[in-house]
Design an enzyme around this catalytic site. Structure first.
Site, PDB file in Angstrom:
ATOM      1  N   VAL A 273       0.829  -1.213   0.000  1.00 18.46           N
ATOM      2  CA  VAL A 273       0.000   0.000   0.000  1.00 18.46           C
ATOM      3  C   VAL A 273       0.863   1.263   0.000  1.00 18.46           C
ATOM      4  O   VAL A 273       0.684   2.178  -0.819  1.00 18.46           O
ATOM      5  CB  VAL A 273      -0.944   0.005   1.233  1.00 18.46           C
ATOM      6  N   LYS A 353      -6.764  -1.384   9.693  1.00 16.02           N
ATOM      7  CA  LYS A 353      -8.009  -1.687  10.429  1.00 16.02           C
ATOM      8  C   LYS A 353      -7.738  -2.359  11.764  1.00 16.02           C
ATOM      9  O   LYS A 353      -8.507  -2.192  12.713  1.00 16.02           O
ATOM     10  CB  LYS A 353      -8.957  -2.539   9.594  1.00 16.02           C
ATOM     11  N   GLY A 382     -10.863  -1.555   1.063  1.00 15.13           N
ATOM     12  CA  GLY A 382      -9.835  -1.132   0.093  1.00 15.13           C
ATOM     13  C   GLY A 382     -10.325   0.095  -0.665  1.00 15.13           C
ATOM     14  O   GLY A 382     -10.526   1.163  -0.086  1.00 15.13           O
ATOM     15  N   GLU A 436      -2.479  -9.922   4.480  1.00 18.02           N
ATOM     16  CA  GLU A 436      -1.827  -9.261   5.612  1.00 18.02           C
ATOM     17  C   GLU A 436      -0.424  -9.851   5.774  1.00 18.02           C
ATOM     18  O   GLU A 436      -0.127 -10.932   5.252  1.00 18.02           O
ATOM     19  CB  GLU A 436      -2.651  -9.500   6.884  1.00 18.02           C
ATOM     20  N   ASP A 447      -8.996 -10.471  10.074  1.00 19.05           N
ATOM     21  CA  ASP A 447      -9.049  -9.223   9.304  1.00 19.05           C
ATOM     22  C   ASP A 447     -10.512  -8.816   9.060  1.00 19.05           C
ATOM     23  O   ASP A 447     -10.877  -7.647   9.246  1.00 19.05           O
ATOM     24  CB  ASP A 447      -8.309  -9.411   7.977  1.00 19.05           C
ATOM     25  N   LYS A 451     -12.557  -5.429  10.468  1.00 17.26           N
ATOM     26  CA  LYS A 451     -13.359  -4.527   9.625  1.00 17.26           C
ATOM     27  C   LYS A 451     -14.795  -4.464  10.134  1.00 17.26           C
ATOM     28  O   LYS A 451     -15.417  -3.393  10.159  1.00 17.26           O
ATOM     29  CB  LYS A 451     -13.318  -5.013   8.174  1.00 17.26           C
ATOM     30  N   GLY A 549      -5.269  -4.753  -2.571  1.00 20.37           N
ATOM     31  CA  GLY A 549      -4.298  -4.520  -3.644  1.00 20.37           C
ATOM     32  C   GLY A 549      -3.758  -3.098  -3.598  1.00 20.37           C
ATOM     33  O   GLY A 549      -4.399  -2.193  -3.060  1.00 20.37           O
TER      34      GLY A 549
HETATM   35  N1  LIG Z   1      -2.529  -4.842   1.034  1.00 14.12           N
HETATM   36  C1  LIG Z   1      -3.771  -4.445   0.925  1.00 14.12           C
HETATM   37  O1  LIG Z   1      -4.455  -4.723  -0.065  1.00 14.12           O
HETATM   38  C2  LIG Z   1      -4.391  -3.632   1.996  1.00 14.12           C
HETATM   39  C3  LIG Z   1      -3.730  -3.371   3.171  1.00 14.12           C
HETATM   40  N2  LIG Z   1      -4.317  -2.594   4.132  1.00 14.12           N
HETATM   41  C4  LIG Z   1      -3.585  -2.284   5.353  1.00 14.12           C
HETATM   42  O2  LIG Z   1      -2.469  -1.451   5.028  1.00 14.12           O
HETATM   43  C5  LIG Z   1      -1.399  -1.684   5.920  1.00 14.12           C
HETATM   44  C6  LIG Z   1      -0.156  -2.034   5.132  1.00 14.12           C
HETATM   45  O3  LIG Z   1      -0.404  -3.197   4.366  1.00 14.12           O
HETATM   46  P1  LIG Z   1       0.620  -3.685   3.231  1.00 14.12           P
HETATM   47  O4  LIG Z   1       1.117  -2.526   2.486  1.00 14.12           O
HETATM   48  O5  LIG Z   1      -0.072  -4.763   2.524  1.00 14.12           O
HETATM   49  O6  LIG Z   1       1.790  -4.283   4.123  1.00 14.12           O
HETATM   50  P2  LIG Z   1       3.278  -4.608   3.702  1.00 14.12           P
HETATM   51  O7  LIG Z   1       3.741  -5.666   4.642  1.00 14.12           O
HETATM   52  O8  LIG Z   1       3.396  -4.825   2.249  1.00 14.12           O
HETATM   53  O9  LIG Z   1       4.058  -3.262   4.034  1.00 14.12           O
HETATM   54  C7  LIG Z   1       4.368  -2.844   5.342  1.00 14.12           C
HETATM   55  C8  LIG Z   1       5.436  -1.766   5.283  1.00 14.12           C
HETATM   56  O10 LIG Z   1       5.623  -1.253   6.600  1.00 14.12           O
HETATM   57  C9  LIG Z   1       6.984  -1.365   6.963  1.00 14.12           C
HETATM   58  N3  LIG Z   1       7.013  -1.707   8.391  1.00 14.12           N
HETATM   59  C10 LIG Z   1       6.195  -2.561   9.033  1.00 14.12           C
HETATM   60  N4  LIG Z   1       6.521  -2.611  10.321  1.00 14.12           N
HETATM   61  C11 LIG Z   1       7.564  -1.789  10.496  1.00 14.12           C
HETATM   62  C12 LIG Z   1       8.356  -1.417  11.611  1.00 14.12           C
HETATM   63  N5  LIG Z   1       8.141  -1.926  12.798  1.00 14.12           N
HETATM   64  N6  LIG Z   1       9.367  -0.544  11.428  1.00 14.12           N
HETATM   65  C13 LIG Z   1       9.602  -0.018  10.210  1.00 14.12           C
HETATM   66  N7  LIG Z   1       8.871  -0.330   9.126  1.00 14.12           N
HETATM   67  C14 LIG Z   1       7.871  -1.200   9.262  1.00 14.12           C
HETATM   68  C15 LIG Z   1       7.546  -2.461   6.091  1.00 14.12           C
HETATM   69  O11 LIG Z   1       8.943  -2.350   5.922  1.00 14.12           O
HETATM   70  C16 LIG Z   1       6.779  -2.236   4.809  1.00 14.12           C
HETATM   71  O12 LIG Z   1       7.412  -1.192   4.103  1.00 14.12           O
HETATM   72  C17 LIG Z   1      -1.877  -2.799   6.859  1.00 14.12           C
HETATM   73  O13 LIG Z   1      -2.406  -2.213   8.008  1.00 14.12           O
HETATM   74  C18 LIG Z   1      -2.978  -3.492   6.053  1.00 14.12           C
HETATM   75  O14 LIG Z   1      -3.928  -4.112   6.873  1.00 14.12           O
HETATM   76  C19 LIG Z   1      -5.561  -2.054   3.967  1.00 14.12           C
HETATM   77  C20 LIG Z   1      -6.266  -2.277   2.827  1.00 14.12           C
HETATM   78  C21 LIG Z   1      -5.746  -3.114   1.756  1.00 14.12           C
HETATM   79  N1  LIG Z   2      -5.667  -8.422   3.653  1.00 14.60           N
HETATM   80  C1  LIG Z   2      -6.766  -7.575   3.403  1.00 14.60           C
HETATM   81  C2  LIG Z   2      -6.284  -6.319   2.738  1.00 14.60           C
HETATM   82  C3  LIG Z   2      -7.351  -5.311   2.644  1.00 14.60           C
HETATM   83  O1  LIG Z   2      -7.944  -4.869   3.603  1.00 14.60           O
HETATM   84  C4  LIG Z   2      -7.731  -8.246   2.476  1.00 14.60           C
HETATM   85  O2  LIG Z   2      -7.311  -9.159   1.788  1.00 14.60           O
HETATM   86  O3  LIG Z   2      -8.907  -7.864   2.452  1.00 14.60           O
END
Ligand SMILES: NC(=O)C1=CN([C@@H]2O[C@H](COP(=O)(O)OP(=O)(O)OC[C@H]3O[C@@H](n4cnc5c(N)ncnc54)[C@H](O)[C@@H]3O)[C@@H](O)[C@H]2O)C=CC1
Ligand SMILES: N[C@@H](CC=O)C(=O)O
Length: 582
Positions: A273, A353, A382, A436, A447, A451, A549
């Site tokens: 994201v 969330k 999303g 996640e 998850d 939500k 995504g």
């Molecule tokens: N991937 C998706 O489709 C969606 C994700 N989300 C939410 O968005 C957030 C991020 O999700 P993603 O981008 O998929 O995760 P991801 O795992 O791809 O990215 C996480 C990022 O945060 C950094 N990070 C995490 N913990 C850290 C720490 N302790 N210190 C420094 N950097 C740290 C990582 O290095 C990475 O750059 C989550 O809360 C997820 O639930 C919400 C809607 C959709």
């Molecule tokens: N892991 C979550 C990401 C979006 O909120 C999902 O798949 O729905």
């Protein structure tokens, strides 16, 4: 990303947006144009998008025609020079598909758009309103090439330089649009060209005659005349701006000076994201100054020129940022960073969330105390604008919310149905950036419960923590059960549901169960999310779109950031405060 199939889409007001060559300067600009369109979709509008060719492309096509003997036939020249707009419309359509906006690209002949007159300077005369209405029926946006139309004698013609403006005005008038906004590289019509004269003042409003004099090549004169004839107000605005010059009858009004310093932004997390959000931020150095971005492994980012990276939260939050964006995942660390950010006077945007559900009251209290915004549209659905829809519909009384609200879970079930092995399906969802960090959050319903807990807060104002919500695991959908469901004409879905009971309590669950194919949630495919909202008056409202995504989620986060940016004005201390009107 939104729709109300049970309500005629005609209930959504129409908005015409025109993107010209001044803002479509390179292929990367379609992302910003897509974000701009998403902003209107999220506000509940159906958008007609009219595009010009990429900057320079029409000139190149004219040069090509010239070299091929353009003088011999204006009609043949028109056929060649309109191609830039066709390409641009297809590019815009691809961008909207990536964002999860339900869109259709139309060629002029598909809706009977016709012009008369000179093949290189024709005037629009008709379109088939019924065909346009049919094309708009089940989408959130349609995209059309501007500048060109069909012609009885020549087959196809163009509308003169700047003719995309005319296309936009014509569509707005014919379709009864609520607004027509011509997006330019300036934020309105100025008393003089602001690039030449820094003292030039921007008009808030000026009439059609004054616009004809003042716009000096900014707006096609034929478009201004067409708007006058149709009694239509045109807005001239920059990408992402809240303000515009309105061309409307009445005395000219000079607007307030809205030029301001870029807002300082801290981005915490740059994974699936965060990286999409960074793309949007890096494309607008005029609006945003970026702190070093917080990641776990900055050493792996040496090739990423969009920003500096750090593993130190203190460095990421240095220099008192105006906006802090969190896309890290987890609960304790992001929540404490967000509390620190709010206490330090920053507005906060998060997609998280888990942290929002666990720390809902603490984060909201901190935002209230600090007088700052806390926004989390992306945390549920999303790119699907479910939280915004709930806010709009809540005053009517919500009876129940039901939905496929975990994209990964739905993706896994789709892959299992197609015969994939469970672990392979999980790995695929991870690789696509849907899952996640710990995919058991998706698989075991946590998850979806996070939500649901947030939806319950927004719909009923009650605290039902995720841990109190019973949840099924996706592992319940064994190959045998999937086959059994298929033989009965049913399909397995992970369904979150909450409803208000007569005694005022809320019941909630995340179930993995089979539903008939005609169930409103049965059609969700891959990472799609679907929501069905039932109101106390019995009316039912459905929303669907991409629930996970990079691009749909980043568009939602960025839309929150842009809402805050528009509402901010710099106070005397240079900090971004909410404008009085926000
Ligand atoms: N991937 C998706 O489709 C969606 C994700 N989300 C939410 O968005 C957030 C991020 O999700 P993603 O981008 O998929 O995760 P991801 O795992 O791809 O990215 C996480 C990022 O945060 C950094 N990070 C995490 N913990 C850290 C720490 N302790 N210190 C420094 N950097 C740290 C990582 O290095 C990475 O750059 C989550 O809360 C997820 O639930 C919400 C809607 C959709
Ligand atoms: N892991 C979550 C990401 C979006 O909120 C999902 O798949 O729905």
């Amino acid at each position: 990303m939104t729709a109300a199939p049970d309500r005629p889409d005609a209930a959504r007001p129409l908005c015409v947006l025109k993107f010209g060559g001044s803002v479509l300067t390179a292929p990367a600009d379609y992302a910003a144009a897509g974000a701009e369109a998403y902003r209107h979709v999220r506000a509940g509008e159906t958008v007609i998008i009219i595009v010009s060719a990429l900057q320079g492309e029409t000139d190149a096509l004219f040069a090509e025609a010239e070299a091929a003997g353009a003088g011999a036939s204006a009609a043949m020249t028109a056929r060649l020079v309109r191609l830039g707009e066709y390409r641009s419309a297809a590019r815009m359509g691809l961008e909207l598909a990536r964002l999860g906006v339900r869109a259709r690209v139309l060629d002029p002949h598909e809706i009977g758009l016709e012009a008369e007159g000179d093949p290189l300077d024709a005037d629009l005369v008709r379109l088939d309103r019924q065909r346009l209405d049919a094309a708009l029926e089940d989408v959130e946006a349609v995209v059309l090439p501007g500048f060109t139309a069909g012609h009885k004698a020549h087959g196809a013609v163009t509308l003169g330089r700047g003719g995309t403006d005319l296309t936009a005005v014509f569509f707005a008038a014919q379709a009864g649009a609520r607004r027509v906004r011509l997006i330019k590289d300036v934020d309105g019509v100025y008393t003089d060209d602001p690039a030449r004269d820094p003292q030039a003042r921007r008009y808030d409003r000026l009439d059609h005659d004054a616009a004809l004099k003042a716009s000096r090549g900014l707006i096609q004169p034929k478009a201004i005349e067409a708007a006058r004839a149709a009694g239509l107000v045109i807005e001239i605005a920059a990408m992402g701006a809240g303000h515009a010059t309105r061309i409307a009858p009445g005395p000219a009004v000079i607007g307030a000076d809205v030029r301001r310093r870029p807002l300082r932004v801290a981005l915490l997390g740059c994974g699936a994201v965060g990286s999409g959000v960074l793309d949007h931020l890096a494309a607008r150095p005029d609006l945003f100054a970026l702190n070093p971005v917080l990641v776990r492994h900055p050493e792996k980012r040496s090739g990423d020129a969009r920003a500096r990276f750090t593993r130190e939260a203190g460095e990421a939050l240095a220099k008192r940022p105006d906006i802090v964006i969190e896309a890290m995942g987890g609960v304790d660390q992001p929540a404490s960073l967000l509390l620190e950010a709010l206490a330090g006077g920053a507005h906060v945007v998060t997609a998280n969330k888990a942290a929002m559900a666990a720390r809902y009251e603490g984060l909201h209290d901190a935002a209230r105390r600090a007088g700052r915004q806390l926004r989390y549209a992306a945390s549920v659905g999303g790119g699907v604008v479910i939280l915004e829809a709930l806010e709009r519909l809540k005053p009517h009384g919500v009876a129940a919310v039901e939905g496929v609200m975990n994209g990964t879970g739905n993706f896994i079930l789709s892959r299992l149905r197609a015969g994939a092995a469970f672990d392979d399906a999980v790995a695929e969802a991870q690789a696509l950036g849907f899952a996640e960090a710990d995919p058991s959050a998706d698989v075991d319903g946590h998850d979806a419960a996070d939500k649901l807990s947030l939806l319950i807060r927004e719909a009923f104002g009650q605290d039902v923590p995720p841990a109190a919500i019973p949840k099924d695991s996706l592992r319940k959908a064994t190959p045998e059960r999937l086959a059994g469901a298929a033989s009965q004409g049913e399909v397995f879905k992970q369904i979150g549901r909450c409803a208000l009971l007569p005694d005022g309590r809320v019941e909630a669950s995340v179930q993995v169960k089979s539903v008939p194919l005609d169930h409103p949630l049965a059609g969700a495919v891959n990472e799609e999310n679907r929501f069905v909202l039932t109101l106390n008056d019995g009316s039912v409202h459905a929303l669907y779109g991409k629930g996970a995504g990079r691009w749909p989620t980043a568009a939602s986060v960025f839309a929150d950031v842009m809402d805050i940016t528009r509402a901010c004005a710099c106070d005397a201390s240079g900090r971004a405060a909410l404008a009085a009107s926000a």
